[in-house]
Motif scaffolding. Structure first.
Motif, short mmCIF file in Angstrom:
data_model
loop_
_atom_site.label_atom_id
_atom_site.label_comp_id
_atom_site.label_asym_id
_atom_site.label_seq_id
_atom_site.Cartn_x
_atom_site.Cartn_y
_atom_site.Cartn_z
N GLY A 126 -14.98 -122.14 5.85
CA GLY A 126 -13.61 -122.17 6.34
C GLY A 126 -13.07 -123.58 6.26
O GLY A 126 -13.74 -124.54 6.66
N SER A 127 -11.87 -123.74 5.76
CA SER A 127 -11.36 -125.05 5.39
C SER A 127 -11.40 -126.11 6.49
O SER A 127 -11.64 -127.27 6.21
N PHE A 128 -11.18 -125.73 7.74
CA PHE A 128 -11.08 -126.75 8.77
C PHE A 128 -12.28 -126.76 9.72
O PHE A 128 -12.23 -127.34 10.79
N ARG A 129 -13.37 -126.11 9.30
CA ARG A 129 -14.58 -126.11 10.12
C ARG A 129 -15.46 -127.31 9.81
O ARG A 129 -16.67 -127.20 9.69
N PHE A 151 -16.61 -128.63 0.86
CA PHE A 151 -16.61 -127.78 -0.33
C PHE A 151 -16.56 -126.36 0.20
O PHE A 151 -17.52 -125.87 0.80
N ALA A 152 -15.41 -125.70 0.02
CA ALA A 152 -15.18 -124.43 0.70
C ALA A 152 -14.31 -123.50 -0.12
O ALA A 152 -13.55 -123.95 -0.98
N PRO A 153 -14.40 -122.18 0.13
CA PRO A 153 -13.45 -121.27 -0.51
C PRO A 153 -12.02 -121.68 -0.15
O PRO A 153 -11.71 -121.91 1.02
N GLY A 154 -11.18 -121.78 -1.17
CA GLY A 154 -9.83 -122.28 -0.94
C GLY A 154 -8.80 -121.18 -0.80
O GLY A 154 -9.12 -120.01 -0.62
N SER A 155 -7.55 -121.57 -0.92
CA SER A 155 -6.43 -120.65 -0.73
C SER A 155 -6.05 -119.90 -2.00
O SER A 155 -5.20 -119.01 -1.95
N ARG A 188 -12.17 -115.73 -4.68
CA ARG A 188 -11.67 -117.01 -4.20
C ARG A 188 -12.32 -118.14 -4.98
O ARG A 188 -13.49 -118.08 -5.32
N TRP A 189 -11.53 -119.16 -5.24
CA TRP A 189 -12.01 -120.32 -5.98
C TRP A 189 -12.34 -121.44 -4.99
O TRP A 189 -11.61 -121.67 -4.03
N MET A 190 -13.43 -122.13 -5.25
CA MET A 190 -13.85 -123.20 -4.35
C MET A 190 -12.91 -124.40 -4.46
O MET A 190 -12.33 -124.68 -5.51
N GLU A 191 -12.78 -125.10 -3.32
CA GLU A 191 -11.97 -126.31 -3.27
C GLU A 191 -12.78 -127.44 -2.65
O GLU A 191 -13.65 -127.22 -1.79
N LEU A 192 -12.47 -128.64 -3.09
CA LEU A 192 -12.95 -129.85 -2.44
C LEU A 192 -11.79 -130.43 -1.67
O LEU A 192 -10.71 -130.65 -2.22
#
Length: 262
Positions: free
Chosen positions: A207-210, A218-222, A234-238
């Motif tokens: 989760g982005s803000f955890r 490095f998390a699944p993004g929007s 879902r595509w990963m985001e840094l």
């Protein structure tokens, strides 16, 4: 009709206004939104074709894209020829018209009911997306498919490379072409990421803000859509909470490779 105009003209470039005028000649009631991708970035173009085309929106939609590096033939060009125009009809009924170059069709190739070449000139102008292609796009928008040529099979289109930067958003978050479902990590696992010559520690998060302030995550993004098997893709985001992941990695470019070292 809502038209997404995706091109590499440059933010604020008058070329967008010129192309919009030509599209509106054939589709006068359309609303057109422009999206500028980096020069020659067929990967970013393809990413946004899919992100906009495969997610909910107005039923009457057309995606008109132009990113044509003219890299299909290294020889000198005759009459400004470049990659050919194509038409794709997505499984949700959205029409996509634009140049088949590099990865422009890679993200949607398995989500299209049909993909065809369009019988218009491959040359005749340095600015084909203004001078040559709009009448064909307008005809297709009005369900006139008389210009369609040969079918294009998905196997003729390159696969999406699964280790690249797809986009850098306004917050400096790095959207990647790494599918979230390909990772099998526990939350808070520490990993090491390399982009170019820069290596950084990061924390895998679901989760982005955890993650704490100042941590590279490095998390699944929007970004993503429903996959062909009905599951969410879902595509990963840094992202660097409270900062810029893009700056952390030395301001890399779209299409640059991402390597997980551990």
């Amino acid at each position: 009709m809502f038209i997404s105009l995706i091109a590499d003209y440059g933010i604020g470039d008058p070329a967008f206004a010129e192309v919009k005028q030509q599209l509106l000649l054939g589709i006068p009631q359309a609303q057109i939104h422009e999206l500028s991708v980096p020069p020659f970035s067929t990967l970013a173009t393809g990413f946004w074709i899919a992100q906009l085309g495969l997610n909910p929106g107005p039923a009457e939609r057309l995606i008109y894209h132009n990113c044509a590096p003219r890299q299909d033939d290294p020889e000198a060009r005759r009459n400004n020829e470049g990659e050919g125009l194509t038409y794709a009809l997505l499984t949700n009924g959205i029409k996509v018209v634009g140049v088949n170059a590099g990865y422009t069709l890679s993200f949607i190739k398995n989500y299209a009911k049909e993909i065809y070449t369009v019988n218009v000139s491959r040359g005749g102008s340095q600015f084909r997306s203004r001078d040559v292609f709009p009448p064909a796009a307008a005809a297709i928008a009005h369900n006139d498919l008389s210009l369609l040529g040969n079918p294009i099979e998905p196997s003729q289109i390159p696969d999406v490379p699964l280790d690249r930067i797809a986009w850098i958003d306004g917050y400096g978050n790095i959207k990647t072409t790494i599918p979230a479902h390909t990772l099998n990590l526990e939350p808070e696992t520490k990993i090491v990421i390399r982009i170019g010559d820069i290596v950084s520690d990061a924390v895998y998060s679901d989760g982005s803000f955890r993650v704490p302030e100042g941590t590279l995550a490095f998390a699944p993004g929007s970004s993503g859509w429903t996959a062909t098997d009905g599951q969410p893709l879902r595509w990963m985001e840094l992202f660097l909470r409270g900062g810029s992941a893009w700056a952390r990695f030395g301001k890399p470019k779209v299409n640059q490779a991402i390597t997980r070292l551990s």
